[in-house]
Write an enzyme that holds these catalytic residues in place. Structure first.
Site, mmCIF file in Angstrom:
data_model
loop_
_atom_site.group_PDB
_atom_site.id
_atom_site.type_symbol
_atom_site.label_atom_id
_atom_site.label_comp_id
_atom_site.label_asym_id
_atom_site.label_seq_id
_atom_site.Cartn_x
_atom_site.Cartn_y
_atom_site.Cartn_z
ATOM 1 C CG ASN A 86 18.774 60.270 46.244
ATOM 2 O OD1 ASN A 86 19.175 60.874 47.238
ATOM 3 N ND2 ASN A 86 18.724 58.937 46.199
ATOM 4 C CE1 TYR A 157 29.230 61.284 47.189
ATOM 5 C CE2 TYR A 157 30.363 62.560 48.875
ATOM 6 C CZ TYR A 157 29.192 62.047 48.346
ATOM 7 O OH TYR A 157 27.985 62.312 48.961
ATOM 8 C CB ALA A 158 34.708 66.045 47.607
ATOM 9 C CB THR A 236 24.057 74.814 46.801
ATOM 10 O OG1 THR A 236 24.407 74.504 45.447
ATOM 11 C CG2 THR A 236 24.416 73.616 47.686
HETATM 12 N N1 LIG Z 1 24.306 59.254 53.357
HETATM 13 C C1 LIG Z 1 24.984 60.352 53.603
HETATM 14 O O1 LIG Z 1 25.537 60.577 54.698
HETATM 15 C C2 LIG Z 1 25.077 61.394 52.537
HETATM 16 C C3 LIG Z 1 25.750 62.588 52.832
HETATM 17 C C4 LIG Z 1 25.845 63.567 51.849
HETATM 18 C C5 LIG Z 1 25.266 63.337 50.622
HETATM 19 N N2 LIG Z 1 24.649 62.148 50.352
HETATM 20 C C6 LIG Z 1 24.065 61.959 49.034
HETATM 21 O O2 LIG Z 1 22.686 61.617 49.184
HETATM 22 C C7 LIG Z 1 22.293 60.773 48.113
HETATM 23 C C8 LIG Z 1 21.660 59.518 48.683
HETATM 24 O O3 LIG Z 1 22.631 58.854 49.462
HETATM 25 P P1 LIG Z 1 22.267 57.567 50.342
HETATM 26 O O4 LIG Z 1 23.354 57.466 51.347
HETATM 27 O O5 LIG Z 1 20.850 57.631 50.752
HETATM 28 O O6 LIG Z 1 22.456 56.418 49.269
HETATM 29 P P2 LIG Z 1 22.354 54.836 49.400
HETATM 30 O O7 LIG Z 1 23.650 54.288 48.906
HETATM 31 O O8 LIG Z 1 21.853 54.408 50.749
HETATM 32 O O9 LIG Z 1 21.224 54.494 48.334
HETATM 33 C C9 LIG Z 1 21.418 54.825 46.982
HETATM 34 C C10 LIG Z 1 20.454 54.030 46.111
HETATM 35 O O10 LIG Z 1 20.804 54.360 44.761
HETATM 36 C C11 LIG Z 1 20.863 53.178 43.997
HETATM 37 N N3 LIG Z 1 21.826 53.382 42.914
HETATM 38 C C12 LIG Z 1 23.174 53.322 43.006
HETATM 39 N N4 LIG Z 1 23.738 53.540 41.810
HETATM 40 C C13 LIG Z 1 22.715 53.746 40.955
HETATM 41 C C14 LIG Z 1 22.671 54.012 39.575
HETATM 42 N N5 LIG Z 1 23.805 54.096 38.855
HETATM 43 N N6 LIG Z 1 21.471 54.189 38.978
HETATM 44 C C15 LIG Z 1 20.319 54.087 39.712
HETATM 45 N N7 LIG Z 1 20.319 53.817 41.028
HETATM 46 C C16 LIG Z 1 21.497 53.652 41.653
HETATM 47 C C17 LIG Z 1 21.289 52.086 44.967
HETATM 48 O O11 LIG Z 1 20.892 50.805 44.509
HETATM 49 C C18 LIG Z 1 20.600 52.522 46.254
HETATM 50 O O12 LIG Z 1 19.321 51.925 46.404
HETATM 51 C C19 LIG Z 1 23.554 60.524 47.281
HETATM 52 O O13 LIG Z 1 23.597 61.421 46.197
HETATM 53 C C20 LIG Z 1 24.662 60.804 48.262
HETATM 54 O O14 LIG Z 1 25.873 61.132 47.619
HETATM 55 C C21 LIG Z 1 24.532 61.185 51.292
#
Ligand SMILES: NC(=O)c1ccc[n+]([C@@H]2O[C@H](COP(=O)([O-])OP(=O)(O)OC[C@H]3O[C@@H](n4cnc5c(N)ncnc54)[C@H](O)[C@@H]3O)[C@@H](O)[C@H]2O)c1
Length: 246
Positions: A86, A157-158, A236
């Site tokens: 994640n 990122y994409a 997916t």
């Molecule tokens: N939020 C969105 O709108 C969204 C949309 C599409 C996809 N995503 C994907 O969902 C996932 C979660 O996103 P989110 O928005 O909840 O994230 P977030 O940024 O709110 O939280 C991510 C957590 O990961 C931790 N983290 C960051 N780098 C790290 C590392 N190298 N090793 C271990 N931990 C690490 C951070 O400390 C944080 O607590 C991600 O893969 C993101 O790309 C999110």
């Protein structure tokens, strides 16, 4: 159905937002959850919440982009049945959306390291024991930005998220006869990316009329992690309120 008792699950980046919701949902189904985050206090706070809610969780603090740290973490944690990749976005950096033509190559590294290398590191560390035991689940959190052109300044990122989906298919194919499944979940707009006045206007762009929640993702992970999903691999799944219908 969807009983995860006796299974150990690792959720990376689970100290807040989507990852926290995934960890909580897996714990509710009976899994022992290793809550990873690079920030110890975040991991510990979610562990405390899960344990206070009669679940079983432990923190496992490491940086998914640091291969040596990932290997060490797997060595100390014992057998892991379920890995949810994640941790994403720009990892420990800010997303800093910028049109690609204005980006410096230094800007590419953070999103690719966490969204692609992070996924490779944890999956590589997890697979041998899963294959040996004849059961495993790898789930990678991706994004709709990998599947549809988006003009929001997130090209690296994409690209890394699309690579994660391709990786999912190849790992699924290589391991289809081993009892290990590998799937991805491509998310749409989530609540934590919005804020204040933006939430309502963003929600109006989504067919079901609301942004996604960590619980929406957690419940999908519960299904993919379960025994009931043993015939589902290499896919997916778009969890996005109908934003992208394929
Ligand atoms: N939020 C969105 O709108 C969204 C949309 C599409 C996809 N995503 C994907 O969902 C996932 C979660 O996103 P989110 O928005 O909840 O994230 P977030 O940024 O709110 O939280 C991510 C957590 O990961 C931790 N983290 C960051 N780098 C790290 C590392 N190298 N090793 C271990 N931990 C690490 C951070 O400390 C944080 O607590 C991600 O893969 C993101 O790309 C999110």
């Amino acid at each position: 159905m969807f009983d995860l008792a006796g299974k150990t699950a690792l959720v990376t980046g689970a100290g807040q937002s989507v990852g926290a919701g995934i960890a909580q949902a897996l714990a509710v189904q009976g899994a022992s959850v290793l809550v990873n985050d690079v920030i110890e206090e975040r991991a510990q706070s979610i562990v405390d919440e899960i344990n206070a809610d009669s679940g079983t969780a432990m923190p496992l603090v490491f940086d998914v982009t640091d291969r040596a740290a990932v290997i060490d973490a797997f060595q100390i944690s014992g057998h892991i049945d379920i890995v949810v990749n994640n941790a994403g976005n720009a990892g420990t950096e800010n997303m800093n959306p910028t049109p690609f033509s204005d980006m410096d190559p230094n800007d590419w590294e953070a999103p690719i390291r966490v969204n692609l290398y992070g996924v490779l590191h944890t999956t590589h560390a997890a697979l041998p024991n899963m294959i040996e035991s004849g059961w495993g689940r790898i789930i990678t959190i991706s994004s709709g930005a990998a599947n549809s052109g988006v003009n929001i300044g997130v090209a690296p990122y994409a690209s890394a998220k699309a690579a994660g989906q391709a990786f999912t298919r190849t790992i699924a194919a290589e391991n289809a006869r081993t009892g290990v499944t590998c799937n991805a979940i491509a998310l749409g707009l989530m609540e934590n990316t919005a804020g204040g006045d933006h939430t309502a206007s963003m929600a109006r762009t989504i067919p079901v009329g609301r942004l996604g929640t960590p619980h929406d993702v957690g419940t999908m992970c519960v299904y993919l992690a379960s025994e009931e999903a043993s015939w589902v691999t290499g896919q997916t799944f778009h969890v996005n309120g109908g934003t992208l219908m394929t």
